[in-house]
Scaffold this motif. Structure first.
Motif, PDB file in Angstrom:
ATOM      1  N   THR A  86     120.894   7.193  65.182  1.00  0.00           N
ATOM      2  CA  THR A  86     119.770   8.097  64.943  1.00  0.00           C
ATOM      3  C   THR A  86     118.464   7.325  64.859  1.00  0.00           C
ATOM      4  O   THR A  86     117.438   7.737  65.423  1.00  0.00           O
ATOM      5  N   SER A  87     118.500   6.211  64.150  1.00  0.00           N
ATOM      6  CA  SER A  87     117.290   5.383  64.047  1.00  0.00           C
ATOM      7  C   SER A  87     116.874   4.862  65.416  1.00  0.00           C
ATOM      8  O   SER A  87     115.684   4.852  65.757  1.00  0.00           O
ATOM      9  N   LEU A  88     117.848   4.436  66.212  1.00  0.00           N
ATOM     10  CA  LEU A  88     117.553   3.937  67.548  1.00  0.00           C
ATOM     11  C   LEU A  88     116.971   5.038  68.420  1.00  0.00           C
ATOM     12  O   LEU A  88     115.979   4.825  69.132  1.00  0.00           O
ATOM     13  N   PHE A  89     117.562   6.224  68.371  1.00  0.00           N
ATOM     14  CA  PHE A  89     117.061   7.351  69.159  1.00  0.00           C
ATOM     15  C   PHE A  89     115.637   7.702  68.742  1.00  0.00           C
ATOM     16  O   PHE A  89     114.770   7.937  69.581  1.00  0.00           O
ATOM     17  N   THR A  90     115.402   7.737  67.434  1.00  0.00           N
ATOM     18  CA  THR A  90     114.062   8.065  66.944  1.00  0.00           C
ATOM     19  C   THR A  90     113.058   7.017  67.378  1.00  0.00           C
ATOM     20  O   THR A  90     111.928   7.347  67.783  1.00  0.00           O
ATOM     21  N   ALA A  91     113.450   5.755  67.316  1.00  0.00           N
ATOM     22  CA  ALA A  91     112.523   4.677  67.673  1.00  0.00           C
ATOM     23  C   ALA A  91     112.230   4.667  69.168  1.00  0.00           C
ATOM     24  O   ALA A  91     111.097   4.459  69.583  1.00  0.00           O
ATOM     25  N   THR A  92     113.264   4.883  69.999  1.00  0.00           N
ATOM     26  CA  THR A  92     113.051   4.748  71.442  1.00  0.00           C
ATOM     27  C   THR A  92     112.571   6.041  72.092  1.00  0.00           C
ATOM     28  O   THR A  92     111.653   6.006  72.914  1.00  0.00           O
ATOM     29  N   LEU A  93     113.174   7.160  71.742  1.00  0.00           N
ATOM     30  CA  LEU A  93     112.829   8.403  72.426  1.00  0.00           C
ATOM     31  C   LEU A  93     112.014   9.359  71.572  1.00  0.00           C
ATOM     32  O   LEU A  93     111.386  10.270  72.103  1.00  0.00           O
ATOM     33  N   GLY A  94     112.061   9.186  70.272  1.00  0.00           N
ATOM     34  CA  GLY A  94     111.383  10.134  69.383  1.00  0.00           C
ATOM     35  C   GLY A  94     109.891  10.167  69.598  1.00  0.00           C
ATOM     36  O   GLY A  94     109.300  11.240  69.774  1.00  0.00           O
ATOM     37  N   GLY A  95     109.248   9.024  69.572  1.00  0.00           N
ATOM     38  CA  GLY A  95     107.790   8.975  69.756  1.00  0.00           C
ATOM     39  C   GLY A  95     107.364   9.516  71.104  1.00  0.00           C
ATOM     40  O   GLY A  95     106.525  10.427  71.180  1.00  0.00           O
ATOM     41  N   PRO A  96     107.896   8.981  72.207  1.00  0.00           N
ATOM     42  CA  PRO A  96     107.504   9.507  73.522  1.00  0.00           C
ATOM     43  C   PRO A  96     107.868  10.976  73.710  1.00  0.00           C
ATOM     44  O   PRO A  96     107.122  11.724  74.334  1.00  0.00           O
ATOM     45  N   LEU A  97     108.983  11.398  73.133  1.00  0.00           N
ATOM     46  CA  LEU A  97     109.390  12.791  73.277  1.00  0.00           C
ATOM     47  C   LEU A  97     108.411  13.708  72.546  1.00  0.00           C
ATOM     48  O   LEU A  97     108.028  14.764  73.064  1.00  0.00           O
ATOM     49  N   VAL A  98     107.975  13.306  71.370  1.00  0.00           N
ATOM     50  CA  VAL A  98     106.996  14.093  70.626  1.00  0.00           C
ATOM     51  C   VAL A  98     105.677  14.131  71.399  1.00  0.00           C
ATOM     52  O   VAL A  98     105.025  15.174  71.495  1.00  0.00           O
ATOM     53  N   LYS A  99     105.292  12.999  71.972  1.00  0.00           N
ATOM     54  CA  LYS A  99     104.049  12.965  72.739  1.00  0.00           C
ATOM     55  C   LYS A  99     104.145  13.853  73.970  1.00  0.00           C
ATOM     56  O   LYS A  99     103.199  14.572  74.311  1.00  0.00           O
ATOM     57  N   ALA A 100     105.300  13.828  74.656  1.00  0.00           N
ATOM     58  CA  ALA A 100     105.480  14.670  75.837  1.00  0.00           C
ATOM     59  C   ALA A 100     105.467  16.142  75.451  1.00  0.00           C
ATOM     60  O   ALA A 100     104.869  16.977  76.152  1.00  0.00           O
ATOM     61  N   ALA A 101     106.086  16.482  74.323  1.00  0.00           N
ATOM     62  CA  ALA A 101     106.083  17.874  73.867  1.00  0.00           C
ATOM     63  C   ALA A 101     104.668  18.308  73.523  1.00  0.00           C
ATOM     64  O   ALA A 101     104.245  19.431  73.851  1.00  0.00           O
ATOM     65  N   ALA A 102     103.928  17.448  72.860  1.00  0.00           N
ATOM     66  CA  ALA A 102     102.541  17.784  72.509  1.00  0.00           C
ATOM     67  C   ALA A 102     101.694  17.953  73.771  1.00  0.00           C
ATOM     68  O   ALA A 102     100.861  18.859  73.861  1.00  0.00           O
ATOM     69  N   LEU A 103     101.907  17.078  74.762  1.00  0.00           N
ATOM     70  CA  LEU A 103     101.161  17.176  76.011  1.00  0.00           C
ATOM     71  C   LEU A 103     101.479  18.480  76.732  1.00  0.00           C
ATOM     72  O   LEU A 103     100.575  19.183  77.181  1.00  0.00           O
ATOM     73  N   SER A 104     102.797  18.812  76.815  1.00  0.00           N
ATOM     74  CA  SER A 104     103.156  20.047  77.520  1.00  0.00           C
ATOM     75  C   SER A 104     102.619  21.265  76.773  1.00  0.00           C
ATOM     76  O   SER A 104     102.179  22.237  77.392  1.00  0.00           O
ATOM     77  N   TYR A 105     102.604  21.225  75.440  1.00  0.00           N
ATOM     78  CA  TYR A 105     102.047  22.328  74.667  1.00  0.00           C
ATOM     79  C   TYR A 105     100.539  22.452  74.922  1.00  0.00           C
ATOM     80  O   TYR A 105     100.017  23.550  75.119  1.00  0.00           O
ATOM     81  N   GLY A 106      99.872  21.310  74.939  1.00  0.00           N
ATOM     82  CA  GLY A 106      98.422  21.326  75.186  1.00  0.00           C
ATOM     83  C   GLY A 106      98.087  21.833  76.579  1.00  0.00           C
ATOM     84  O   GLY A 106      97.164  22.627  76.757  1.00  0.00           O
ATOM     85  N   VAL A 107      98.860  21.366  77.572  1.00  0.00           N
ATOM     86  CA  VAL A 107      98.624  21.819  78.953  1.00  0.00           C
ATOM     87  C   VAL A 107      98.876  23.314  79.048  1.00  0.00           C
ATOM     88  O   VAL A 107      98.098  24.052  79.676  1.00  0.00           O
ATOM     89  N   SER A 108      99.945  23.780  78.422  1.00  0.00           N
ATOM     90  CA  SER A 108     100.267  25.207  78.474  1.00  0.00           C
ATOM     91  C   SER A 108      99.166  26.028  77.826  1.00  0.00           C
ATOM     92  O   SER A 108      98.766  27.073  78.353  1.00  0.00           O
ATOM     93  N   LYS A 109      98.646  25.588  76.672  1.00  0.00           N
ATOM     94  CA  LYS A 109      97.553  26.306  76.021  1.00  0.00           C
ATOM     95  C   LYS A 109      96.302  26.303  76.901  1.00  0.00           C
ATOM     96  O   LYS A 109      95.601  27.310  77.000  1.00  0.00           O
TER      97      LYS A 109
END
Length: 134
Positions: A86-109
């Motif tokens: 879980t720590s590894l997943f959060t460290a490697t994919l968590g940050g970029p995944l949150v950024k990608a989700a925020a970007l897609s939300y912003g683009v959609s808005k």
């Protein structure tokens, strides 16, 4: 009979009664000790199988506890592995995944806001065209 002889006779009678009472007490005490000996012998004979069964039961319980201890150790290892994963997943994919989700939300808005803004003047222009035609 003189008073001394009478006293000796009474003392002898009392002594005989004392001996009889002591003999009865001794016989009853002997019976009690015989019964106590028999009860202790029976208790001793019955405790051997009890102790054997208790030892067998304790051996089985110890075996089961060793198995449970192994299972607990394995569960602890699995929990540690899941935590590390879980720590590894959060460290490697968590940050970029949150950024990608925020970007897609912003683009959609932004796209929705643009569409809404693009539709607003068209609605007004259609109304004004309708008014001008009348």
């Amino acid at each position: 009979m003189s008073p001394g002889q009478i006293a000796a006779l009474v003392a002898a009678g009392a002594f005989v009664l004392l001996v009889i009472v002591l003999a009865i007490v001794a016989v009853k005490a002997a019976r009690f000790f015989d019964e106590a000996t028999i009860a202790m012998r029976k208790a001793h004979e019955n405790t051997d199988p009890l102790f054997v069964e208790a030892n067998t039961t304790l051996t089985h319980v110890n075996t089961q506890l060793e198995r449970v201890d192994g299972i607990t150790a394995n569960a602890r290892a699995v929990t540690g592995n899941v935590s590390a994963l879980t720590s590894l997943f959060t460290a490697t994919l968590g940050g970029p995944l949150v950024k990608a989700a925020a970007l897609s939300y912003g683009v959609s808005k932004a796209v929705k806001a643009r569409r809404k803004a693009a539709e607003q003047p068209n609605k007004h222009s259609k109304r004004s065209q309708k008014r001008g035609a009348k």
